[in-house]
Design a protein around this motif. Structure first.
Motif, PDB file in Angstrom:
ATOM      1  N   ILE A 119      75.911   0.811  35.137  1.00 51.38           N
ATOM      2  CA  ILE A 119      76.600  -0.205  35.938  1.00 51.38           C
ATOM      3  C   ILE A 119      76.420  -1.583  35.314  1.00 51.38           C
ATOM      4  N   GLU A 120      75.192  -1.890  34.875  1.00 52.27           N
ATOM      5  CA  GLU A 120      74.927  -3.215  34.303  1.00 52.27           C
ATOM      6  C   GLU A 120      75.650  -3.403  32.967  1.00 52.27           C
ATOM      7  N   TRP A 121      75.743  -2.340  32.150  1.00 49.83           N
ATOM      8  CA  TRP A 121      76.463  -2.453  30.879  1.00 49.83           C
ATOM      9  C   TRP A 121      77.945  -2.748  31.137  1.00 49.83           C
ATOM     10  N   GLU A 122      78.513  -2.047  32.096  1.00 47.04           N
ATOM     11  CA  GLU A 122      79.920  -2.288  32.410  1.00 47.04           C
ATOM     12  C   GLU A 122      80.124  -3.690  32.979  1.00 47.04           C
ATOM     13  N   ARG A 123      79.120  -4.225  33.646  1.00 47.61           N
ATOM     14  CA  ARG A 123      79.220  -5.611  34.125  1.00 47.61           C
ATOM     15  C   ARG A 123      79.245  -6.578  32.938  1.00 47.61           C
ATOM     16  N   LEU A 124      78.422  -6.305  31.929  1.00 44.21           N
ATOM     17  CA  LEU A 124      78.447  -7.126  30.712  1.00 44.21           C
ATOM     18  C   LEU A 124      79.827  -7.069  30.057  1.00 44.21           C
ATOM     19  N   ARG A 125      80.425  -5.891  29.997  1.00 46.81           N
ATOM     20  CA  ARG A 125      81.740  -5.728  29.366  1.00 46.81           C
ATOM     21  C   ARG A 125      82.807  -6.568  30.068  1.00 46.81           C
ATOM     22  N   LYS A 126      82.612  -6.773  31.358  1.00 46.96           N
ATOM     23  CA  LYS A 126      83.593  -7.539  32.133  1.00 46.96           C
ATOM     24  C   LYS A 126      83.270  -9.029  32.147  1.00 46.96           C
ATOM     25  N   GLY A 127      82.257  -9.435  31.353  1.00 45.40           N
ATOM     26  CA  GLY A 127      81.920 -10.852  31.253  1.00 45.40           C
ATOM     27  C   GLY A 127      80.904 -11.330  32.261  1.00 45.40           C
ATOM     28  N   GLY A 128      80.289 -10.416  32.989  1.00 43.51           N
ATOM     29  CA  GLY A 128      79.323 -10.798  34.012  1.00 43.51           C
ATOM     30  C   GLY A 128      77.923 -11.029  33.467  1.00 43.51           C
ATOM     31  N   LYS A 129      77.024 -11.451  34.361  1.00 43.09           N
ATOM     32  CA  LYS A 129      75.618 -11.666  34.026  1.00 43.09           C
ATOM     33  C   LYS A 129      74.775 -10.549  34.625  1.00 43.09           C
ATOM     34  N   ILE A 130      73.707 -10.194  33.906  1.00 43.82           N
ATOM     35  CA  ILE A 130      72.794  -9.176  34.418  1.00 43.82           C
ATOM     36  C   ILE A 130      71.367  -9.700  34.324  1.00 43.82           C
ATOM     37  N   PRO A 131      70.481  -9.250  35.195  1.00 43.43           N
ATOM     38  CA  PRO A 131      69.092  -9.732  35.172  1.00 43.43           C
ATOM     39  C   PRO A 131      68.320  -9.210  33.959  1.00 43.43           C
ATOM     40  N   GLY A 132      67.268  -9.955  33.598  1.00 42.96           N
ATOM     41  CA  GLY A 132      66.479  -9.609  32.429  1.00 42.96           C
ATOM     42  C   GLY A 132      65.837  -8.244  32.491  1.00 42.96           C
ATOM     43  N   ASP A 133      65.407  -7.816  33.683  1.00 45.65           N
ATOM     44  CA  ASP A 133      64.777  -6.491  33.765  1.00 45.65           C
ATOM     45  C   ASP A 133      65.793  -5.394  33.481  1.00 45.65           C
ATOM     46  N   ALA A 134      67.079  -5.650  33.779  1.00 49.29           N
ATOM     47  CA  ALA A 134      68.121  -4.673  33.442  1.00 49.29           C
ATOM     48  C   ALA A 134      68.354  -4.639  31.934  1.00 49.29           C
ATOM     49  N   VAL A 135      68.204  -5.783  31.265  1.00 45.93           N
ATOM     50  CA  VAL A 135      68.335  -5.818  29.809  1.00 45.93           C
ATOM     51  C   VAL A 135      67.246  -4.950  29.167  1.00 45.93           C
ATOM     52  N   VAL A 136      66.022  -5.046  29.685  1.00 42.64           N
ATOM     53  CA  VAL A 136      64.908  -4.231  29.170  1.00 42.64           C
ATOM     54  C   VAL A 136      65.274  -2.752  29.224  1.00 42.64           C
ATOM     55  N   ALA A 137      65.807  -2.303  30.369  1.00 39.80           N
ATOM     56  CA  ALA A 137      66.186  -0.894  30.528  1.00 39.80           C
ATOM     57  C   ALA A 137      67.349  -0.523  29.616  1.00 39.80           C
ATOM     58  N   LEU A 138      68.320  -1.412  29.487  1.00 41.02           N
ATOM     59  CA  LEU A 138      69.478  -1.151  28.631  1.00 41.02           C
ATOM     60  C   LEU A 138      69.069  -0.984  27.169  1.00 41.02           C
ATOM     61  N   TYR A 139      68.204  -1.852  26.696  1.00 41.31           N
ATOM     62  CA  TYR A 139      67.796  -1.810  25.292  1.00 41.31           C
ATOM     63  C   TYR A 139      67.103  -0.494  24.948  1.00 41.31           C
ATOM     64  N   LYS A 140      66.481   0.128  25.918  1.00 43.82           N
ATOM     65  CA  LYS A 140      65.837   1.422  25.678  1.00 43.82           C
ATOM     66  C   LYS A 140      66.862   2.518  25.420  1.00 43.82           C
ATOM     67  N   LEU A 141      68.087   2.310  25.892  1.00 44.33           N
ATOM     68  CA  LEU A 141      69.130   3.313  25.731  1.00 44.33           C
ATOM     69  C   LEU A 141      70.048   3.026  24.540  1.00 44.33           C
ATOM     70  N   LEU A 142      69.818   1.892  23.852  1.00 45.37           N
ATOM     71  CA  LEU A 142      70.573   1.544  22.647  1.00 45.37           C
ATOM     72  C   LEU A 142      69.790   1.976  21.418  1.00 45.37           C
ATOM     73  N   ASP A 143      70.473   2.396  20.363  1.00 43.48           N
ATOM     74  CA  ASP A 143      69.727   2.773  19.161  1.00 43.48           C
ATOM     75  C   ASP A 143      69.431   1.529  18.319  1.00 43.48           C
ATOM     76  N   SER A 144      68.660   1.713  17.249  1.00 42.20           N
ATOM     77  CA  SER A 144      68.179   0.579  16.448  1.00 42.20           C
ATOM     78  C   SER A 144      69.304  -0.165  15.748  1.00 42.20           C
ATOM     79  N   SER A 145      70.451   0.492  15.547  1.00 41.49           N
ATOM     80  CA  SER A 145      71.568  -0.196  14.905  1.00 41.49           C
ATOM     81  C   SER A 145      72.285  -1.160  15.844  1.00 41.49           C
ATOM     82  N   SER A 146      71.957  -1.088  17.125  1.00 41.20           N
ATOM     83  CA  SER A 146      72.637  -1.926  18.114  1.00 41.20           C
ATOM     84  C   SER A 146      71.822  -3.141  18.530  1.00 41.20           C
TER      85      SER A 146
END
Length: 528
Positions: A366-393
């Motif tokens: 949900i938070e990634w799709e919010r970023l795609r639409k130009g929205g803001k997400i909280p820092g703790d959600a960024v921490v969780a998102l980065y765990k699901l991205l690979d090193s090339s991202s």
């Protein structure tokens, strides 16, 4: 006599339990609460009336099988009497294990912890799974031999007799070696386990408090050893309320001594009106429960609603696309096909309290799709998102978001400019292309749910559980699989009481519609 205060909300009142004496002047009431008849509400009303009548809260004991139930009673009392202090005024709202820990003056460092069990397992050459106890600072060990040793202890049975009676597939010499080694390990390290607490209090009953009112809930689940503690509490109290339902005793295999509840002397009170079970389900439940040979006779009425009972040959014939559902089986593995069917259908569910999609994964999508639409997400959600991205991202050094603020808010542009996100913030890929660490089977499952219009962050409408795990629960629609595992089928042929109790509990979780799935092989299924 206790005041009659706020006791009619569930359709009954608490009355003076003037009954025959038991050793001293203690007044004993046995409260049998069939499914949905408000047993917990009745006991909470007892607490409230004791307090309204002037009983010192320090002289009230409320002992339940789980800490949660005891704390519920304490919290209800505090809501009615806000001047009372949770920490100091309710010292005896706890489990019996916690009571023993308290009165023995045991310290946390006196108890077996996970590291102790791991050390003992290595010394003894066995495997042990460890879980935390929720009511005392200790650990519970799961090992076939230790489990049987503990079963003998809580039943008060000689170890050799228990071994012979249990037909265990373990050599006696190894069995006895583990038991002796375990005792020696605890002795040399000055440690106690969960059951030691009760055994020590049973040997030194003078440590138990003298109380005005003692309330014991879920009495059908107490072991023989716990009943010894209840007997001692009874001898030191003025009023004793013991509540439960022998027809819902599901843990005799784990040492529950339902016969002690049935045979305990006292005035019997039957709560005789269910506020859950419809009349159609009640008729079926009555047919099942009357097959139980050893029980307290009791009659009770259904709620004023007909309800419905339906029969199916396959669970796929049931439409679970809307509404609340509870799917029950006698054994966990019987739920596997249901699990697969629900995933294939793109339906959100939970199994044994574990959601089919982890909440953090759902939130990250949900938070990634919010970023795609130009929205803001909280820092703790960024921490969780980065765990699901690979090193090339994510650029090197930014993967843990160590320079970010977990309480801040970020756009994709912020993350690209300052926190290592390598995607073009104006052209972020869709979530299942970006969050590559979500397993592919989960991705397909989530896509199927989203296509159905499912809100993946919502609580699951469909719950899968063993009947044991659902005890105390209820649902509008209950699906009950009538298949039996080989072990249950053997027990059903040898001594049907426990299996009848199991399915009685299963059918009586229903508030509106009971859906029964016929067994694949009639000779291996429960007979209605």
């Amino acid at each position: 006599m206790l005041e009659d205060s706020s006791v009619h909300e569930a359709g009954f009142s608490v009355q003076d339990p003037r009954i025959e004496e038991r050793g001293s002047s203690v007044l004993i009431e046995k409260v049998f609460g069939p499914p949905g008849t408000g047993k917990t509400t009745y006991l909470l009303n007892v607490v409230e009336q004791e307090l309204s009548g002037g009983t010192d809260p320090k002289k009230i004991g409320y002992f339940s099988f789980t800490r949660k139930a005891s704390y519920e009673a304490r919290d209800r009392a505090m809501s009615k009497f806000p001047f009372l202090n949770m920490k100091t005024d309710f010292p005896y709202f706890r489990t019996l294990h916690s009571l023993a820990f308290h009165v023995l003056g045991t310290r946390s460092e006196d108890m077996m912890k996970p590291e102790h069990y791991r050390e003992f397992a290595q010394e003894c050459g066995i495997e042990i799974n460890v879980s935390a106890a929720d009511d005392v600072p200790s650990a519970k060990a799961d090992n076939p031999i230790l489990n049987q040793i503990n079963l003998a202890r809580i039943r008060g049975v000689d170890l050799h007799k228990h071994y012979n009676d249990s037909n265990l597939d373990i050599e006696w010499h190894h069995f006895e070696f583990v038991e002796r080694s375990y005792r020696q390990y605890k002795y040399k390290n000055y440690l106690l386990d969960f059951t030691d607490l009760l055994e020590l209090v049973a040997l030194e009953p003078h440590r138990l408090p003298s109380l005005d009112a003692v309330i014991v809930d879920e009495a059908q689940d107490l072991s023989t050893l716990q009943w010894k503690i209840v007997e001692e509490l009874a001898s030191r109290s003025k009023r004793l309320y013991i509540a439960g339902d022998d027809d819902q005793a599901l843990f005799t295999w784990a040492g529950a001594d339902v016969n002690s509840f049935i045979n305990f002397q006292g005035k019997v009170r039957i709560l005789d009106k269910s506020y859950r079970v419809p009349s159609a389900v009640h008729e079926l439940a009555k047919n099942i429960v009357e097959r139980i040979k050893t029980r307290q006779p009791k009659s009770w009425e259904s709620r004023d609603f007909a309800g419905q009972v339906s029969f199916y040959h396959d669970i796929q014939d049931i439409d679970m696309s809307s509404g609340e559902w509870l799917v029950l089986a006698s054994t966990n593995y019987l739920l596997d096909p249901v699990h697969g069917m629900l995933k294939g259908s793109g339906l959100l569910f939970e199994r044994n309290h574990i959601p089919s999609i982890h909440p953090s994964t759902a939130r990250s999508i949900i938070e990634w799709e919010r970023l795609r639409k130009g929205g803001k997400i909280p820092g703790d959600a960024v921490v969780a998102l980065y765990k699901l991205l690979d090193s090339s991202s994510v650029a090197r050094g930014h993967k843990t978001f160590k320079n970010g603020d977990v309480d801040g808010l970020y756009t994709a542009a912020d993350l690209a400019a300052e926190h290592g996100l390598k995607f073009d913030p104006q052209d972020l890929p869709i979530w299942h292309e970006a969050l590559v660490k979500i397993p592919s089977d989960k991705v397909q499952y989530i896509i199927a749910m989203l296509r159905r219009g499912t809100r993946i962050t919502d609580p699951a409408r469909i719950r899968l559980s063993t009947i044991h795990g659902a005890k105390g629960g209820e649902c509008d629609n209950v699906v009950l699989l009538l298949d039996l595992s080989p072990l249950f089928a053997k027990e059903y042929a040898r001594n049907a009481d426990d299996v009848n109790r199991l399915f009685y509990v299963g059918v009586t979780r229903t508030k509106r519609h009971l859906h029964l799935i016929m067994p694949k092989h009639s000779e291996k299924g429960f007979r209605l």
